[in-house]
Design a protein around this motif. Structure first.
Motif, mmCIF file in Angstrom:
data_model
loop_
_atom_site.group_PDB
_atom_site.id
_atom_site.type_symbol
_atom_site.label_atom_id
_atom_site.label_comp_id
_atom_site.label_asym_id
_atom_site.label_seq_id
_atom_site.Cartn_x
_atom_site.Cartn_y
_atom_site.Cartn_z
ATOM 1 N N MET A 4 0.821 -1.209 0.000
ATOM 2 C CA MET A 4 0.000 0.000 0.000
ATOM 3 C C MET A 4 0.858 1.263 0.000
ATOM 4 N N ALA A 5 2.028 1.182 0.631
ATOM 5 C CA ALA A 5 2.953 2.314 0.611
ATOM 6 C C ALA A 5 3.473 2.535 -0.803
ATOM 7 N N GLN A 6 3.751 1.451 -1.530
ATOM 8 C CA GLN A 6 4.203 1.564 -2.908
ATOM 9 C C GLN A 6 3.122 2.179 -3.791
ATOM 10 N N ILE A 7 1.865 1.785 -3.538
ATOM 11 C CA ILE A 7 0.765 2.354 -4.316
ATOM 12 C C ILE A 7 0.640 3.848 -4.031
ATOM 13 N N TYR A 8 0.806 4.237 -2.768
ATOM 14 C CA TYR A 8 0.744 5.665 -2.441
ATOM 15 C C TYR A 8 1.866 6.438 -3.138
ATOM 16 N N ASN A 9 3.073 5.879 -3.119
ATOM 17 C CA ASN A 9 4.178 6.517 -3.833
ATOM 18 C C ASN A 9 3.875 6.632 -5.319
ATOM 19 N N GLY A 10 3.219 5.613 -5.875
ATOM 20 C CA GLY A 10 2.842 5.658 -7.285
ATOM 21 C C GLY A 10 1.825 6.742 -7.575
ATOM 22 N N ILE A 11 0.881 6.940 -6.638
ATOM 23 C CA ILE A 11 -0.127 7.989 -6.811
ATOM 24 C C ILE A 11 0.533 9.369 -6.829
ATOM 25 N N THR A 12 1.472 9.597 -5.915
ATOM 26 C CA THR A 12 2.161 10.893 -5.871
ATOM 27 C C THR A 12 2.999 11.127 -7.123
ATOM 28 N N GLN A 13 3.463 10.055 -7.754
ATOM 29 C CA GLN A 13 4.339 10.186 -8.915
ATOM 30 C C GLN A 13 3.575 10.187 -10.236
ATOM 31 N N TYR A 14 2.541 9.327 -10.338
ATOM 32 C CA TYR A 14 1.844 9.161 -11.608
ATOM 33 C C TYR A 14 0.397 9.623 -11.582
ATOM 34 N N TYR A 41 -1.211 7.285 4.736
ATOM 35 C CA TYR A 41 0.097 7.707 4.220
ATOM 36 C C TYR A 41 0.083 9.167 3.783
ATOM 37 N N ALA A 42 -1.074 9.665 3.356
ATOM 38 C CA ALA A 42 -1.164 11.083 3.007
ATOM 39 C C ALA A 42 -0.937 11.957 4.238
ATOM 40 N N ILE A 43 -1.319 11.443 5.402
ATOM 41 C CA ILE A 43 -1.152 12.198 6.657
ATOM 42 C C ILE A 43 0.259 12.027 7.213
ATOM 43 N N THR A 44 0.756 10.782 7.227
ATOM 44 C CA THR A 44 2.029 10.489 7.903
ATOM 45 C C THR A 44 3.233 10.511 6.972
ATOM 46 N N GLY A 45 2.992 10.344 5.654
ATOM 47 C CA GLY A 45 4.109 10.138 4.743
ATOM 48 C C GLY A 45 4.544 8.681 4.772
ATOM 49 N N VAL A 46 5.354 8.285 3.804
ATOM 50 C CA VAL A 46 5.818 6.904 3.714
ATOM 51 C C VAL A 46 7.212 6.786 4.314
ATOM 52 N N GLU A 386 9.780 -7.903 -1.747
ATOM 53 C CA GLU A 386 9.577 -7.188 -0.485
ATOM 54 C C GLU A 386 10.839 -6.443 -0.065
ATOM 55 N N ASN A 387 12.017 -7.043 -0.308
ATOM 56 C CA ASN A 387 13.253 -6.332 -0.013
ATOM 57 C C ASN A 387 13.397 -5.102 -0.902
ATOM 58 N N ALA A 388 12.945 -5.220 -2.160
ATOM 59 C CA ALA A 388 12.989 -4.085 -3.076
ATOM 60 C C ALA A 388 12.115 -2.949 -2.553
ATOM 61 N N TRP A 389 10.917 -3.297 -2.066
ATOM 62 C CA TRP A 389 10.027 -2.269 -1.507
ATOM 63 C C TRP A 389 10.661 -1.615 -0.287
ATOM 64 N N SER A 390 11.294 -2.423 0.559
ATOM 65 C CA SER A 390 11.945 -1.867 1.750
ATOM 66 C C SER A 390 13.038 -0.880 1.359
ATOM 67 N N LEU A 391 13.781 -1.200 0.299
ATOM 68 C CA LEU A 391 14.814 -0.285 -0.183
ATOM 69 C C LEU A 391 14.203 1.019 -0.675
ATOM 70 N N ASP A 392 13.109 0.908 -1.434
ATOM 71 C CA ASP A 392 12.445 2.119 -1.927
ATOM 72 C C ASP A 392 12.054 3.037 -0.777
ATOM 73 N N ILE A 393 11.483 2.433 0.269
ATOM 74 C CA ILE A 393 10.980 3.223 1.391
ATOM 75 C C ILE A 393 12.127 3.770 2.228
ATOM 76 N N PHE A 394 13.112 2.918 2.512
ATOM 77 C CA PHE A 394 14.224 3.350 3.355
ATOM 78 C C PHE A 394 15.009 4.485 2.708
ATOM 79 N N THR A 395 15.207 4.394 1.398
ATOM 80 C CA THR A 395 16.002 5.411 0.698
ATOM 81 C C THR A 395 15.136 6.539 0.138
ATOM 82 N N ARG A 396 13.828 6.497 0.440
ATOM 83 C CA ARG A 396 12.878 7.500 -0.061
ATOM 84 C C ARG A 396 12.978 7.623 -1.586
ATOM 85 N N ASN A 397 12.932 6.466 -2.220
ATOM 86 C CA ASN A 397 12.905 6.328 -3.677
ATOM 87 C C ASN A 397 14.194 6.776 -4.371
ATOM 88 N N THR A 398 15.298 6.870 -3.636
ATOM 89 C CA THR A 398 16.575 7.138 -4.306
ATOM 90 C C THR A 398 17.176 5.853 -4.858
#
Length: 527
Positions: A4-14, A41-46, A386-398
């Motif tokens: 769900m965090a990945q989907i939220y990031n996708g919404i903000t991007q696409y 996630y809109a309230i707290t951020g990812v 799942e590890n890929a998603w954790s990397l996305d979140i930990f690095t804030r999509n860097t």
């Protein structure tokens, strides 16, 4: 856990179209979790913390709803608070892996609607307020769309309960009929909504696979392990003192449930409804677990998450009944059962020592390694999602990784838990490497065939990294295009063979069917 965090990031991007491009599984949580998760996630951020907190909030809410139902049945807030504590002190293996009670994307999130639906059933069979049937219907629609196991956990037991409500609860015939119609219609609406989601390409085919006889035998043992896991009895402790406590606990809990059920059943209508529903829900979900082919390993205990909560309901109602009987021997058994659960729960938590860490699964270590080598966009293997998603979140999509798997000898994007947008070359995502575990069969050869020989090869712990000096998404898109052409040719050939075979079997000409199939292929109506 971070879907769900990945989907939220996708919404903000696409934009808002992104959830429609996501590859959901059958247990998709589209209605049970997606709307609430995106608002959260809109309230707290990812972040790693917000993902974990969201899972715990779902866990705490389900525990609170369980406590509320205990209050309704026992008329005591003390037993309600004890039920809440029972839920929160679940075995660490049930909270984390593999039963994942506190993971955001799992069957636990949809069961909140199961518990809410039980509240609606109780209110209807006791006072029949006008809002009861709409609440039950809403919960069934949400559960039917979001999770295929919800039907066995709630819908079928609720229908059986309503069917026998005249005999069990002295409900008049028109009231019984209204509830039965409400359950049936809402289930049909839920299945239609799922079907429309399937037609739109959002949801996968809604199928059912039955187990073989050897699988069924294995599932019986797995079911016992799963139930024991939820209630602190599995895996057995290695400490001799804890083993003795476990034996006393199991005996005491068995006595409490056996002696207290018949007495509690006659106590009041609310307790009666809850006990009957608990038995029905346990039987139906256990049957589904045994006779279908989906259970595989102790991680499958997540399918029967309802057993955990209704088990607590059952325990608390029977324990309260025996405790209030003022019989010393009964109170001793109740005290030993409750004390054993709490003590074993605390011991398991202390022994496991699991704590949240930003480096869970070496996430931080992998991120630092990739960043040190200036690797920001890449692909990874199917089972590393799942590890890929954790990397996305930990690095804030860097650092962004998308998962691929071997298919027809090449790498192919996975259908589930990914967006179709990610399969196309974009300015935002320019992959230059592929990281995978070399021991996984098929990945090395498929990577070579898809992307060619790497310019450089790096090794990090168990992973191998193939480095390239160009954008790999272009090659992936070309591979997918060529793969679809080959698949369509093969599929077309096989279908034509089948048409000809049917014609020979029926002793009729198959030319008209061949021409019709060709017309459908040309107009994109057949594959």
């Amino acid at each position: 856990m971070a879907e769900m965090a990945q989907i939220y990031n996708g919404i903000t991007q696409y934009g808002l179209r992104f959830p429609l491009t996501w590859g959901y599984t059958q247990d998709n949580q589209v209605l049970s979790l997606l709307p609430f998760a995106e608002i959260f996630y809109a309230i707290t951020g990812v972040s790693g913390a917000s993902v974990v907190i969201q899972g715990w909030l779902i866990f705490v809410v389900n525990a609170a709803l369980t406590g509320l139902l205990v209050k309704v049945a026992t008329k005591s807030w003390a037993w309600a608070w004890l039920a809440w504590l029972f839920a929160l002190l679940a075995s660490p293996m049930a909270i984390g892996q593999p039963a994942i009670l506190a993971y955001p994307v799992t069957h636990n999130s949809v069961w909140a609607f199961g518990l809410l639906g039980v509240i609606g059933l109780i209110r209807y069979f006791t006072h029949r307020p006008s809002w009861s049937i709409p609440i039950v219907s809403f919960c069934i629609i949400v559960g039917t769309v979001s999770d295929p196991w919800f039907a066995a956990a709630f819908t079928v037991p609720a229908f059986i309960l309503a069917w026998f409500s005249r005999r069990l609860f002295e409900i008049d015939k028109p009231s019984r009929k209204r509830m039965l119609k409400g359950i049936a219609y809402s289930y049909i609406i839920g299945k239609l909504l799922y079907f429309f989601g399937e037609l739109a390409g959002m949801l996968p085919s809604d199928g059912l696979s039955f187990a073989t006889f050897p699988q069924m035998i294995n599932h019986v043992g797995l079911l016992a392990e799963s139930i024991a896991l939820y209630f602190q009895a599995y895996p057995a402790p290695s400490n001799h003192v804890l083993q003795a406590i476990l034996v006393v606990y199991v005996i005491s809990m068995t006595v409490v449930i056996a002696l207290g059920t018949s007495t509690a059943y006659l106590k009041n209508k609310e307790a009666k409804i809850l006990l009957v529903f608990s038995v029905l829900s346990s039987i139906v979900i256990a049957s589904a677990f045994i006779f279908t082919a989906y259970a595989d390993g102790i991680g499958s205990s997540r399918f029967i998450v309802n057993v955990f909560y209704i088990g607590i309901l059952w325990i608390m109602i029977t324990a309260a009944t025996l405790w209030n009987s003022q019989k010393i021997i009964a109170q001793i058994f109740v005290a030993m059962a409750i004390g054993g659960y709490l003590f074993l729960g605390a011991a398991n938590i202390a022994e496991t020592g699991w704590r949240y860490s930003a480096n869970w699964g070496n996430t931080r270590t992998v991120a630092v390694f990739l960043a040190d080598h200036h690797l920001h966009n890449g692909y990874t293997e199917y089972w590393n999602t799942e590890n890929a998603w954790s990397l996305d979140i930990f690095t804030r999509n860097t650092v962004v990784l998308h998962a691929l798997g071997p298919n027809m000898g090449v790498l192919w994007p996975r259908d589930a838990a990914q967006s179709t947008i990610w399969n196309k070359p974009t300015h935002e995502f320019r992959p230059t490497f592929f990281i995978f575990n070399a021991s996984e069969a098929g990945y090395k050869e498929a990577a070579m065939k898809t992307f060619g020989r790497p310019k450089q090869v790096l090794h990090f712990e168990n992973d191998t990294v193939y480095l390239y000096d160009h954008d790999l998404s272009q090659q992936l898109a070309l591979t997918m295009k060529n793969g679809m052409i080959r698949w369509n040719i093969k599929n077309n050939k096989n279908n034509r063979k089948s048409i000809s075979k049917v014609g020979r079997t029926l002793d009729i000409s198959s030319g008209w069917a061949q021409n019709a199939y060709s017309w459908l292929m040309i107009h994109g109506l057949a594959k």
